[in-house]
Scaffold this motif. Sequence first.
Motif, PDB file in Angstrom:
ATOM      1  N   ILE A   5       0.857  -1.173   0.000  1.00 19.71           N
ATOM      2  CA  ILE A   5       0.000   0.000   0.000  1.00 19.71           C
ATOM      3  C   ILE A   5       0.899   1.232   0.000  1.00 19.71           C
ATOM      4  O   ILE A   5       1.722   1.417   0.905  1.00 19.71           O
ATOM      5  CB  ILE A   5      -0.931   0.013   1.226  1.00 19.71           C
ATOM      6  CG1 ILE A   5      -1.903  -1.155   1.179  1.00 19.71           C
ATOM      7  CG2 ILE A   5      -1.693   1.339   1.304  1.00 19.71           C
ATOM      8  CD1 ILE A   5      -2.867  -1.118   0.016  1.00 19.71           C
ATOM      9  N   GLN A   6       0.768   2.049  -1.051  1.00 20.38           N
ATOM     10  CA  GLN A   6       1.605   3.238  -1.173  1.00 20.38           C
ATOM     11  C   GLN A   6       1.053   4.413  -0.379  1.00 20.38           C
ATOM     12  O   GLN A   6       1.822   5.261   0.096  1.00 20.38           O
ATOM     13  CB  GLN A   6       1.718   3.634  -2.659  1.00 20.38           C
ATOM     14  CG  GLN A   6       2.267   2.549  -3.555  1.00 20.38           C
ATOM     15  CD  GLN A   6       3.689   2.183  -3.208  1.00 20.38           C
ATOM     16  OE1 GLN A   6       4.476   3.015  -2.744  1.00 20.38           O
ATOM     17  NE2 GLN A   6       4.034   0.910  -3.407  1.00 20.38           N
ATOM     18  N   GLN A   7      -0.277   4.469  -0.262  1.00 23.82           N
ATOM     19  CA  GLN A   7      -0.899   5.613   0.400  1.00 23.82           C
ATOM     20  C   GLN A   7      -1.950   5.125   1.380  1.00 23.82           C
ATOM     21  O   GLN A   7      -2.786   4.295   1.032  1.00 23.82           O
ATOM     22  CB  GLN A   7      -1.530   6.541  -0.647  1.00 23.82           C
ATOM     23  CG  GLN A   7      -2.139   7.805  -0.061  1.00 23.82           C
ATOM     24  CD  GLN A   7      -2.689   8.723  -1.152  1.00 23.82           C
ATOM     25  OE1 GLN A   7      -2.530   8.454  -2.336  1.00 23.82           O
ATOM     26  NE2 GLN A   7      -3.334   9.805  -0.737  1.00 23.82           N
ATOM     27  N   ALA A   8      -1.889   5.618   2.601  1.00 24.51           N
ATOM     28  CA  ALA A   8      -2.858   5.208   3.617  1.00 24.51           C
ATOM     29  C   ALA A   8      -4.260   5.686   3.215  1.00 24.51           C
ATOM     30  O   ALA A   8      -4.423   6.731   2.582  1.00 24.51           O
ATOM     31  CB  ALA A   8      -2.469   5.777   4.975  1.00 24.51           C
ATOM     32  N   GLY A   9      -5.266   4.898   3.565  1.00 21.27           N
ATOM     33  CA  GLY A   9      -6.633   5.290   3.231  1.00 21.27           C
ATOM     34  C   GLY A   9      -7.631   4.191   3.506  1.00 21.27           C
ATOM     35  O   GLY A   9      -7.291   3.120   4.036  1.00 21.27           O
ATOM     36  N   GLN A  10      -8.869   4.472   3.131  1.00 25.09           N
ATOM     37  CA  GLN A  10      -9.961   3.516   3.288  1.00 25.09           C
ATOM     38  C   GLN A  10     -10.065   2.701   2.004  1.00 25.09           C
ATOM     39  O   GLN A  10     -10.286   3.249   0.934  1.00 25.09           O
ATOM     40  CB  GLN A  10     -11.278   4.246   3.559  1.00 25.09           C
ATOM     41  CG  GLN A  10     -12.418   3.358   3.978  1.00 25.09           C
ATOM     42  CD  GLN A  10     -12.294   2.865   5.423  1.00 25.09           C
ATOM     43  OE1 GLN A  10     -11.621   3.495   6.236  1.00 25.09           O
ATOM     44  NE2 GLN A  10     -12.901   1.735   5.713  1.00 25.09           N
ATOM     45  N   TYR A  11      -9.942   1.370   2.143  1.00 27.95           N
ATOM     46  CA  TYR A  11      -9.961   0.481   0.974  1.00 27.95           C
ATOM     47  C   TYR A  11     -11.105  -0.531   1.094  1.00 27.95           C
ATOM     48  O   TYR A  11     -11.735  -0.674   2.151  1.00 27.95           O
ATOM     49  CB  TYR A  11      -8.625  -0.254   0.837  1.00 27.95           C
ATOM     50  CG  TYR A  11      -7.483   0.661   0.457  1.00 27.95           C
ATOM     51  CD1 TYR A  11      -7.159   0.871  -0.887  1.00 27.95           C
ATOM     52  CD2 TYR A  11      -6.733   1.308   1.437  1.00 27.95           C
ATOM     53  CE1 TYR A  11      -6.103   1.709  -1.238  1.00 27.95           C
ATOM     54  CE2 TYR A  11      -5.667   2.148   1.092  1.00 27.95           C
ATOM     55  CZ  TYR A  11      -5.357   2.345  -0.242  1.00 27.95           C
ATOM     56  OH  TYR A  11      -4.327   3.177  -0.594  1.00 27.95           O
ATOM     57  N   LEU A  69      -6.143   0.854   5.794  1.00 27.36           N
ATOM     58  CA  LEU A  69      -4.754   0.414   5.653  1.00 27.36           C
ATOM     59  C   LEU A  69      -3.814   1.608   5.622  1.00 27.36           C
ATOM     60  O   LEU A  69      -4.102   2.625   4.981  1.00 27.36           O
ATOM     61  CB  LEU A  69      -4.572  -0.404   4.367  1.00 27.36           C
ATOM     62  CG  LEU A  69      -5.310  -1.743   4.293  1.00 27.36           C
ATOM     63  CD1 LEU A  69      -5.142  -2.359   2.913  1.00 27.36           C
ATOM     64  CD2 LEU A  69      -4.815  -2.705   5.371  1.00 27.36           C
ATOM     65  N   SER A  70      -2.686   1.450   6.335  1.00 25.67           N
ATOM     66  CA  SER A  70      -1.615   2.439   6.264  1.00 25.67           C
ATOM     67  C   SER A  70      -0.631   2.016   5.190  1.00 25.67           C
ATOM     68  O   SER A  70      -0.662   0.887   4.696  1.00 25.67           O
ATOM     69  CB  SER A  70      -0.901   2.551   7.620  1.00 25.67           C
ATOM     70  OG  SER A  70      -1.828   2.880   8.648  1.00 25.67           O
ATOM     71  N   PRO A  97      -9.953 -12.218  -5.694  1.00 24.30           N
ATOM     72  CA  PRO A  97      -9.950 -11.053  -4.799  1.00 24.30           C
ATOM     73  C   PRO A  97      -9.261  -9.856  -5.460  1.00 24.30           C
ATOM     74  O   PRO A  97      -8.284 -10.010  -6.197  1.00 24.30           O
ATOM     75  CB  PRO A  97      -9.175 -11.534  -3.573  1.00 24.30           C
ATOM     76  CG  PRO A  97      -9.159 -13.020  -3.667  1.00 24.30           C
ATOM     77  CD  PRO A  97      -9.187 -13.332  -5.126  1.00 24.30           C
ATOM     78  N   TYR A  98      -9.797  -8.681  -5.193  1.00 25.18           N
ATOM     79  CA  TYR A  98      -9.145  -7.461  -5.679  1.00 25.18           C
ATOM     80  C   TYR A  98      -9.331  -6.360  -4.661  1.00 25.18           C
ATOM     81  O   TYR A  98     -10.185  -6.437  -3.757  1.00 25.18           O
ATOM     82  CB  TYR A  98      -9.678  -7.048  -7.052  1.00 25.18           C
ATOM     83  CG  TYR A  98     -11.082  -6.494  -7.061  1.00 25.18           C
ATOM     84  CD1 TYR A  98     -11.310  -5.122  -6.978  1.00 25.18           C
ATOM     85  CD2 TYR A  98     -12.186  -7.338  -7.179  1.00 25.18           C
ATOM     86  CE1 TYR A  98     -12.600  -4.613  -7.003  1.00 25.18           C
ATOM     87  CE2 TYR A  98     -13.476  -6.834  -7.198  1.00 25.18           C
ATOM     88  CZ  TYR A  98     -13.676  -5.468  -7.109  1.00 25.18           C
ATOM     89  OH  TYR A  98     -14.947  -4.959  -7.130  1.00 25.18           O
ATOM     90  N   LEU A  99      -8.521  -5.315  -4.823  1.00 28.46           N
ATOM     91  CA  LEU A  99      -8.490  -4.190  -3.890  1.00 28.46           C
ATOM     92  C   LEU A  99      -8.875  -2.923  -4.640  1.00 28.46           C
ATOM     93  O   LEU A  99      -8.450  -2.697  -5.763  1.00 28.46           O
ATOM     94  CB  LEU A  99      -7.093  -4.034  -3.283  1.00 28.46           C
ATOM     95  CG  LEU A  99      -6.935  -2.991  -2.172  1.00 28.46           C
ATOM     96  CD1 LEU A  99      -7.610  -3.473  -0.896  1.00 28.46           C
ATOM     97  CD2 LEU A  99      -5.445  -2.723  -1.901  1.00 28.46           C
ATOM     98  N   ASP A 100      -9.690  -2.103  -3.984  1.00 28.24           N
ATOM     99  CA  ASP A 100     -10.105  -0.833  -4.585  1.00 28.24           C
ATOM    100  C   ASP A 100     -10.243   0.204  -3.485  1.00 28.24           C
ATOM    101  O   ASP A 100     -10.429  -0.144  -2.311  1.00 28.24           O
ATOM    102  CB  ASP A 100     -11.453  -1.013  -5.305  1.00 28.24           C
ATOM    103  CG  ASP A 100     -11.742   0.100  -6.299  1.00 28.24           C
ATOM    104  OD1 ASP A 100     -10.905   1.013  -6.435  1.00 28.24           O
ATOM    105  OD2 ASP A 100     -12.808   0.054  -6.942  1.00 28.24           O
ATOM    106  N   THR A 101     -10.099   1.478  -3.872  1.00 27.85           N
ATOM    107  CA  THR A 101     -10.363   2.535  -2.895  1.00 27.85           C
ATOM    108  C   THR A 101     -11.865   2.603  -2.645  1.00 27.85           C
ATOM    109  O   THR A 101     -12.679   2.332  -3.541  1.00 27.85           O
ATOM    110  CB  THR A 101      -9.859   3.891  -3.406  1.00 27.85           C
ATOM    111  OG1 THR A 101     -10.572   4.240  -4.597  1.00 27.85           O
ATOM    112  CG2 THR A 101      -8.364   3.834  -3.706  1.00 27.85           C
TER     113      THR A 101
END
Length: 557
Positions: free
Chosen positions: A86-92, A142-143, A164-168
Amino acid sequence: MFGFSHRLIVFSSSVLLACGLLLAGTVHAEPTLFEGQWFLAEAKPVELSQTSSSNILSKVESNSLPRIPSPSLTGGTFVFSSVFNIQQAGQYVIDFKNTSTIALFRHTVLDAQGKPVQILQGGIQSNTENPYPFRHARDIQLSAGKYTLISEVSTLFLIAQPQPYLDTREHYLHSIKSSNALTLLCLGILIGLGIYYLSLSAARHRGTESMYALFILGNLLFNGTAGLVFADMLDWHWFYLTTVPILFSNMAYILFVKSLLDIRHTTYPRLHRLGQGALAVLVGFALFSLIAPNWSMEMCRYGVGIFLVYGLLCGSYLSFKGNTSARFYLVAILAFFALGFISISLSDVTGQYTLHVEHLGLLSVTIEVILLALVLTYQFHQLHHEKEHALSRLEKSQILAMTDSLTGLPNRYSLEKAIDALPAEGSLTFLDLDGLKYYNDHFGHDRGDILLRDLSTALQAKLRDKATLHRLGGDEFAVTCPTGNQSFVESMLAETVVHLRSNGFEFAGFSLGTVHVYETAGNHNKLMHMADTRMYENKRQRKKSPASAENLAGAPD
């Protein structure tokens, strides 16, 4: 016919275009597909709570679990392992692409030290509330840093390969709008048209609509369950609703096609036998699913292929034979065939994340249901047209049956109906035309026919709507007068005699006998007999004393 077919094709093309534009909004490149390895944990589905994530991770790291390219469509318990940054902390958001038909799942996210950051679980059989409607997606904060994802999937069967995949969170909220709208729109259409077909079935007592209503019900139960609509809105978590209804709806579709296109052993024996064979195979699929439930989704898939091929063959063959309904049905089945085969053959929806195989299947069924509603509308139009044509012919037949062919006047049968409608003060006048035999004998029957037609036209015009002239046959006529105004009737008869004599029929005249309804107390037979008696009495009196009835006198027959 061509116009309706053209409109049907244009409508289907418009539906496909509109759906394509709707789904175009779901194409996004921002989500990140996890890169990792699938493992087989158990050949059969198990309760995920029985195993801990640390035990699963240790088995993955020790390579004690067999590696597999992807989860089997016939089910089991599978583990996916992936390392990501994770390059940038945020809600995923973590979700599965390709399919939502998953019984149970659990995502465990571990930080760089191997400590669990969050455990996320759900599935159709899970009572865990879904934070996003009709989705398996789960939120995670995630940080920046390195993480490990352990995804466990335990399911009796699959319709496609879950990945599985990850998105903002922000992007995910936007990307699910189109496919969720498609789900609700299509399910709403299925519910509405399902009620429509059930109503038609109840009203027409016909198997065609009832079989198609069962087909719609099966697809409604499947899509409502697989699309998590029932889980979110009705708290239904029975996983078998994704296969059992389809196993029976496939059979219902075969029966629907046979009924719609009138395929019986007496009409199209080969297609009938082919349909019976297809039904036997589908029954076999259902029985096999009882023995091996993990194969039930595959049986559904093969069953869809069978009824699609059968429908296409029947539609094509009967269209070639000139069957109009089959031609319109062929338009519907071609659209269904194209989208349906894509749906049952896909295991991966390339380039799509929030659009699943289930959405494509739902779309194909909805388009076919809409197009078949138009086909049935055409059939209703044809039935209405045929009914109106039959009623028109019946009306013409009734008019002919109640009308004298030579004069166009109501005949004896019509007179009986008119007498039934006379009030107590009404009257019946029998007429005997003088001179007809004379003109027939001396100038031919054509001249006599002219006399009859001239008399009929002139007298009925004078009587107008106050009385009705009937021809009983030969030189016999009758006049019904609801008001019983005898003087009016006799006055019009006298004027008609003047008219006839001034037009070349100088020997024309009438003998008449009038009776009021109240004289016979409503006895119709007595009424007609009394009128006939009085007419012949008048005829005898006129022969004895012609001058007494100068206005109505004519040449003796």
